[in-house]
Scaffold this active site. Structure first.
Site, PDB file in Angstrom:
ATOM      1  N   ASP A  27      -4.834  66.515  13.025  1.00 14.43           N
ATOM      2  CA  ASP A  27      -4.124  66.214  14.260  1.00 14.43           C
ATOM      3  C   ASP A  27      -4.647  67.127  15.346  1.00 14.43           C
ATOM      4  OD1 ASP A  27      -2.425  64.130  13.624  1.00 14.43           O
ATOM      5  OD2 ASP A  27      -1.081  65.483  12.550  1.00 14.43           O
ATOM      6  N   ASP A  53       3.920  65.592   9.525  1.00  8.38           N
ATOM      7  CA  ASP A  53       5.284  66.105   9.425  1.00  8.38           C
ATOM      8  C   ASP A  53       6.348  65.061   9.737  1.00  8.38           C
ATOM      9  OD1 ASP A  53       4.653  65.905  12.043  1.00  8.38           O
ATOM     10  OD2 ASP A  53       5.049  67.996  12.580  1.00  8.38           O
ATOM     11  N   ALA A 104      11.579  66.613  37.758  1.00  6.75           N
ATOM     12  CA  ALA A 104      10.843  65.403  37.406  1.00  6.75           C
ATOM     13  C   ALA A 104      10.612  64.539  38.638  1.00  6.75           C
ATOM     14  CB  ALA A 104      11.604  64.620  36.347  1.00  6.75           C
TER      15      ALA A 104
END
Lengths: 554, 698
Positions: free
Chosen positions: B321, B533, B394
């Protein structure tokens, strides 16, 4: 020309010839076994035996065919020998007794050609040509077929199919063995070997005695005898007989014939698995062992101790003057390491340690270069064992030619290499323990023991040569040696074919930088070491009581 | 023999993932000679023939020991017979000792784990109305819901279905820092035996008592669940067939010896047999396997089967990953690119100032870069006079500070450009060019402006971990291909792949893509290793040949993989591959050593047996051993002692450095093949010098 120089030239000429021929012959054999076309005569044969030449066989079918064909061969040959006196061309010889007929039938079908009889005083022409010579061809072709099946096991992926036994058998005989044997026979005739159907001549010798000299189709049998690594001579004296092997040139030709197919098969293997370098690695290992043996024996024979030997320029006892030490040593090592078993000198008379080398050549398992076919599959089995140990040392579970060597593969390979040591040692121990060995020995002490050890090593490894000296035509020897030949030939074939089937089913493991390079000199060296160490460790105690005890005492 | 570091552990990774001060759960590697002594009782217990029969080679030695003891007892005055019998027993004992020591190391770890498995009382929620009842932890079944509050020990493995809590998992991982466990997502798994430190969670139990992670872990490290691996079985077959060959060679020797007039005693024949069969590797084989698993445990990796460890050695494709494995996982500032007419120092100062209050990793990395890369003095946010900090939202997608007449903003290029234009400024082409090139290289540009004036661009990028490029090169030399998996777009992925030096990448990867890639690799005969995971990783973890689940991951992931990394360090995959290789190499090396030993033993024993009958054979006594009895006894003693001498190597594993197969083979052949050939000549001679002093032998 000095003798050592002559020896070097002779060996060099042979090596050069083999190097030149092995490529085209190996490629040709690969083409023969891969071809999709059938010759007209082959189609005829398939129709006669009712075989479908294009049907692929899995290992059980292939194995069944090998065993059935060989069983029929043994039975046919046994009957032929038992009723020889009733058939034409018997030359008036009686039927062969049961134990000897069994021994001989097994011997020829198993490509061993151990002869407990004397050809010229026991076998008629029909038995020689219709029985023994036929087996000389087909038993060799069976060995090649099994080897090719194993090669296909390596070359193919995710299939259980190993080819067609009948096709392999017929092609091996018709396209490979017959043409080369025919050519070689003509050359042998030109060199002075005889070829006739005469019943023999009675001649009066210089001293006035009468001698019966048997003639016969000698050259034709001589060619296939060596080419097919059979070894069963027309005459008892085998290739030491001037009618079989007239001079030094024919001698070299015969050595060439018995080595040419075994040394070419690795090329066939390399072609079929798609990497000729893999074939080179195998042939290099074979060549190194063979050459080491040739050099060792030649040197030891030249340096034979004793006044008489030194006066003769080396150990000339039991050797033909026309071949000399070089020609005899070269022949002896080549014949014992190829499972041929034809001889041009009495191995019994070689120096103690030379005899040890000859026995060692056989107990190696006939892999350097071994019999036609059997040498290749024997060496490939050894390669599997080598890869298993060496492969671990590069940190991967072992793989060879893209195939994983797992539990099943190692089990089969181990069983295959167990057979011949077990037969040799148990057979020799029985002979020694039951007293039959000592009764039949000509010599006492270690040399006598070597005679018995040699006999079982020869039978269990399908060599067929004899150390001479051993009176082996007894019920005990005929039977036990017969059993050794039978099991020594066909048990390994069973394991080899199962292994081939198991390998063919696998998928390919791709080659990476982490893969053990089995095409490199390092691997060839390792292969030699493994073969020598495994056989050496197994037979060291036995050899120490025979050839070593004898050789080191003198 | 005591080392504190195992040879394969690369420092780079230790530095990356084990900051000083964090205790590792077990000491790394090493072999304590005291273990030999403390394992003795266990070794004696293993003499049970029913246990011994599992190892054909040592079983033969056991029979030989019993036989020679009986023979010695029938001739009590025969010192030689007793000596042989004694040393044969020692050979068997040493073999058992090797296994016991290997297991003993695991047992110490198991004991500390067992301490965590105290009897817990579970607060089970029963019925629909959610009443609590107190039941023993052992009475819980799959699907039961239990409540855990601060101070409670979690009674079994399960998933958090409600709430969030900090959990102390040090009993399992050795990490003292608590971890957060919360419902939903990839951090929902909790392990039985761990302790809740704060808050309250509801856990759905997913395993039956006795089969929990902790139970499996204890069984694994103790070796109780150990099964022979495929390669170990194959090697055992080879060793068994060698044993048969030597058995034949020795049994058939007697009739030959009789013919030679040198009949041998059964004691001598037994001694010869034991010396020839591959006792060294036979004795150490299971210890090697256990130690291999143990080396993983020492790195806080638990393999559910030895088969997985072996498979790790064969892996030819590593799926890594990107985030967390190849890169640090958060973007860092790597350069300031000033706009025309602005100095680097000016931009650095403004960027630093605007980020002083920014606690995000990106913000902190800007401050760090200004100080370390551009020589700015460190500043404290409280030291800035009448600063009005503008936090990131944001909506605005920028942050900054208003101080004095400065109105510094940094943020997304679009947002800051909009503000600049609004205030009457312009963004020049050079600045846009810088923005473009940063994007093209897979980085993220941040625009910095003071009011309408554009100061420049900050280059943020996902930084590749140090030393990885070298490790990938090593992997390539070992024949292993690395594939980077990332959710980034192809352009970013390509840039990072090139920088990290991986062989290939899979961009915009979905779990399905990952699965398809694994299947494609496997169809080509390659073995694949990966880490994962999340629950959506589970199918791929199950499909991969080596699937390493992170301990922080979901229980589905942990269930699907065949290894669990307690440190949750994806880089460890590379170590795991090396441990797998090391295990196989150790087996091969000791097999080679064992077989090579036989040659010297023959040179000792054969002349001793037969030189009387055939004096010529004394030529083979190249070691000039003092007497036949002494020669045979010395060979037997060497054979026994070499087992003990090699125990540390078996446990530690043969030193492994990443290199190509051929170099590796030549090196190991040199050390263990040649070494195995020479060592016994020296060893047997040395032992003979001592033994020959003994009365009745020399």
């Amino acid at each position: 020309m000095s003798t050592p120089l002559a020896d070097v030239l002779q060996i060099s000429a042979l090596v050069v010839a083999l190097v030149l021929v092995h490529r085209p012959l190996g490629d040709y054999m690969a083409a023969v076994y891969s071809s999709r076309k059938h010759l007209r005569v082959e189609r005829l044969i398939y129709r006669c035996v009712g075989a479908d030449p294009d049907a692929e066989m899995r290992w059980p079918a292939y194995l069944r065919s090998v065993l059935a064909f060989s069983a029929v061969g043994v039975l046919f040959l046994y009957l032929l020998l038992r009723v020889q006196d009733l058939l034409p061309l018997s030359l008036g010889f009686a039927a062969i007794p049961a134990d000897q007929a069994f021994n001989t039938a097994v011997s020829f079908v198993s490509n061993t050609n151990w002869q407990s009889y004397s050809g010229e005083s026991a076998m008629g022409h029909l038995a020689q040509v219709g029985g023994l010579a036929v087996q000389n061809f087909v038993s060799a072709a069976v060995g090649m077929a099994v080897a090719v099946a194993l090669v296909r096991g390596f070359a193919r992926f995710r299939t259980g199919e190993l080819g067609n036994f009948w096709t392999d058998l017929v092609r091996g005989t018709i396209r490979i063995l017959l043409p080369i044997a025919a050519l070689a026979a003509v050359v042998l005739v030109a060199l002075g070997a005889i070829q006739n159907f005469s019943g023999g001549h009675d001649v009066t010798t210089v001293t006035g005695a009468t001698q019966h000299i048997t003639g016969g189709p000698v050259a034709s049998q001589e060619a296939i005898k060596n080419l097919g690594t059979n070894g069963g001579g027309f005459y008892n004296a085998n290739s030491a007989h001037p009618f079989e092997n007239p001079d030094g040139i024919s001698n070299l030709l015969e050595i060439f014939l018995l080595l040419v197919i075994p040394f070419s098969m690795p090329r066939t293997f390399g072609r079929m698995v798609g990497s000729v370098r893999q074939g080179y690695a195998i042939v290099a290992a074979m060549g190194v062992i063979w050459l080491a043996g040739v050099i060792a024996v030649t040197l030891m024979e030249h340096h034979a101790p004793g006044t008489a030997s030194q006066a003769a320029g080396g150990g000339m006892e039991g050797k033909e003057q026309r071949f000399g030490i070089g020609g005899s040593s070269l022949f002896a090592v080549s014949t014992t390491m190829t499972s041929t078993g034809s001889i041009n000198a009495f191995h019994d008379s070689f120096q103690g340690l030379s005899g040890g080398v000859l026995i060692f050549g056989m107990v190696l398992g006939e892999i350097a270069p071994g019999g036609v076919g059997s040498g290749l599959y024997g060496m490939l089995i050894m390669a599997v064992i080598t890869v298993f140990i060496a492969g671990l040392m590069v940190g991967r579970t072992p793989e060879y030619l893209g195939k994983k060597i797992g539990t099943r593969e190692i089990k089969l390979a181990a069983c295959a290499i167990l057979v011949s040591p077990a037969l040799t040692l148990i057979g020799t121990a029985l002979a020694m323990g039951l007293g039959d060995g000592e009764e039949s020995m000509t010599n006492i002490g270690p040399h006598g023991f070597s005679e018995v050890l040699y006999a079982y090593a020869s039978a269990a490894n399908n060599n067929g040569s004899a150390f001479a000296g051993l009176a082996a035509n007894t019920d005990f020897f005929n039977t036990t040696l017969g059993i050794c030949m039978l099991l020594g030939r066909f048990l390994p074939m069973v394991f080899v074919l199962v292994l081939a089937g198991s390998l063919a089913e696998q998928r390919r493991v791709p080659v990476t930088a982490g893969t053990l390079g089995t095409h490199r000199p390092l691997f060839s060296g390792l292969l030699v070491a493994t073969a020598v160490v495994v056989a050496g460790l197994t037979f060291f105690p036995a050899l120490s009581l025979g050839p070593l005890a004898e050789g080191l005492s003198s | 023999m005591s080392t504190t570091t195992t040879p394969v552990r690369p420092e780079a990774d230790a530095r990356d993932h084990h900051p000083a001060g964090q205790p590792a759960r077990v000491s790394r590697g090493g072999f304590d000679p005291r273990l030999l002594w403390s394992s003795l009782p266990a070794a004696v217990r293993k003499l049970d023939p029913r246990t011994m029969v599992g190892s054909p080679v040592m079983f033969v030695v056991l029979i030989g020991s019993a036989l020679t003891t009986v023979l010695a007892a029938s001739h009590p005055a025969d010192a030689f017979g007793w000596a042989i019998a004694g040393w044969l027993w020692l050979t068997v004992l040493f073999a058992n000792l090797a296994e016991a020591v290997a297991e003993g190391r695991g047992r110490a770890q198991a004991a500390s784990l067992r301490a965590a498995r105290t009897d817990t009382v579970a607060r089970r929620l029963s019925g629909r109305n959610g009443d609590e009842e107190r039941v023993p932890g052992t009475a819980l079944g799959v699907g039961d819901l239990v409540v855990c509050e601060a101070g409670d020990v979690i009674p079994g493995d399960g998933d958090v279905i409600e709430g969030v809590a900090s959990v102390d998992e040090s009993a399992i991982t050795g990490e003292s820092a608590p971890v957060i466990r919360e419902s939903g997502g990839d951090r929902s798994a909790v392990t039985g035996g761990t302790r809740v430190l704060s808050d309250r969670i509801t856990v759905r139990i997913t395993t039956r008592p006795g089969e929990t992670f902790l139970d499996r872990m204890i069984a694994l490290v103790e070796g109780a669940a150990r099964q022979k691996t495929p390669n170990e079985i194959a090697l055992n077959i080879l060793l068994a067939s060698l044993t048969i060959v030597f058995l034949l060679a020795v049994v058939t020797l007697q009739p030959f010896a009789v013919h030679a007039g040198a009949e041998q005693s059964l004691v001598v024949l037994t001694a010869l047999l034991v010396c020839l069969i591959p006792t060294t590797i036979g004795a150490l084989l299971s210890a090697i396997g256990i130690a291999g698993m143990d080396r993983l445990v020492q790195r806080n990796v638990l393999a559910t089967s030895g088969r997985a460890v072996e498979a790790a050695g064969d892996v030819s494709t590593l799926l890594l990953d990107k985030t967390g494995t190849i890169t640090h996982g958060n973007r860092r500032a790597t350069a300031f690119l000033p706009a025309a007419g602005v100095t680097e120092a000016e931009l650095a100062e403004a960027a630093q100032l605007s980020s002083l209050a920014d606690e995000t990793p990106e913000g902190r990395s800007i401050v760090t870069l200004a100080v370390t890369g551009y020589g700015r003095p460190a500043r404290d946010r409280d030291a800035v006079a009448d600063a009005d900090w503008v936090p990131f939202t944001a909506q605005t997608r920028m942050s900054g500070v208003d101080t004095g007449d400065r109105r510094i903003r940094k943020g997304a290029v679009g947002a800051v450009t909009g503000r600049v234009v609004e205030l009457g400024g312009t963004v020049t082409d050079t600045t846009l060019g810088a923005v473009e090139s940063i994007s093209a290289s897979g980085g993220t540009p941040l625009l910095v402006a003071d009011g309408p004036r554009v100061l420049g661009v900050v280059h943020l990028k996902d930084v590749v971990k140090e030393g990885l490029r070298e490790r990938f090169e090593q992997l390539r030399a070992m024949g292993i291909r690395t594939v980077m998996i990332t959710g980034d777009n192809a352009r970013t992925a390509k840039a990072i792949a090139a920088e990290a030096g991986v062989d290939d990448y899979l961009a915009e990867a979905t779990p399905e893509d990952k699965m398809a890639l694994i299947k494609r690799e496997q169809a080509g005969g390659r073995l694949v290793a990966m880490t994962g995971d999340g629950t959506n990783d589970a199918p791929a973890l199950a499909q991969a040949d080596v699937g390493v689940a992170m301990n922080t991951g979901t229980s589905a992931a942990k269930e699907a993989g065949n290894m669990v990394d307690l440190d949750s360090d994806p880089t460890k995959l590379i170590d795991i591959v090396q441990i797998g290789k090391q295990l196989l190499i150790t087996r091969g090396a000791l097999t080679t050593f064992s077989i090579a030993n036989d040659i010297a033993k023959y040179f000792a024993i054969i002349p001793a047996m037969f030189a009387v009958a055939y004096p010529g054979l004394d030529t083979l006594n190249i070691m000039r051993l003092s007497s036949p009895e002494s020669a045979i006894l010395s060979a037997v003693i060497f054979n026994a002692l070499i087992v003990v001498a090699l125990v540390p190597l078996a446990l530690r594993g043969v030193a492994y450095r990443p290199m190509g197969a051929d170099q590796l083979l030549s090196r190991n052949l040199g050390v263990f093949g040649l070494g195995g050939l020479v060592a016994p000549f020296v060893g047997i001679k040395a032992i003979d010098l001592v033994v020959s002093l003994l009365p009745g032998i020399g």
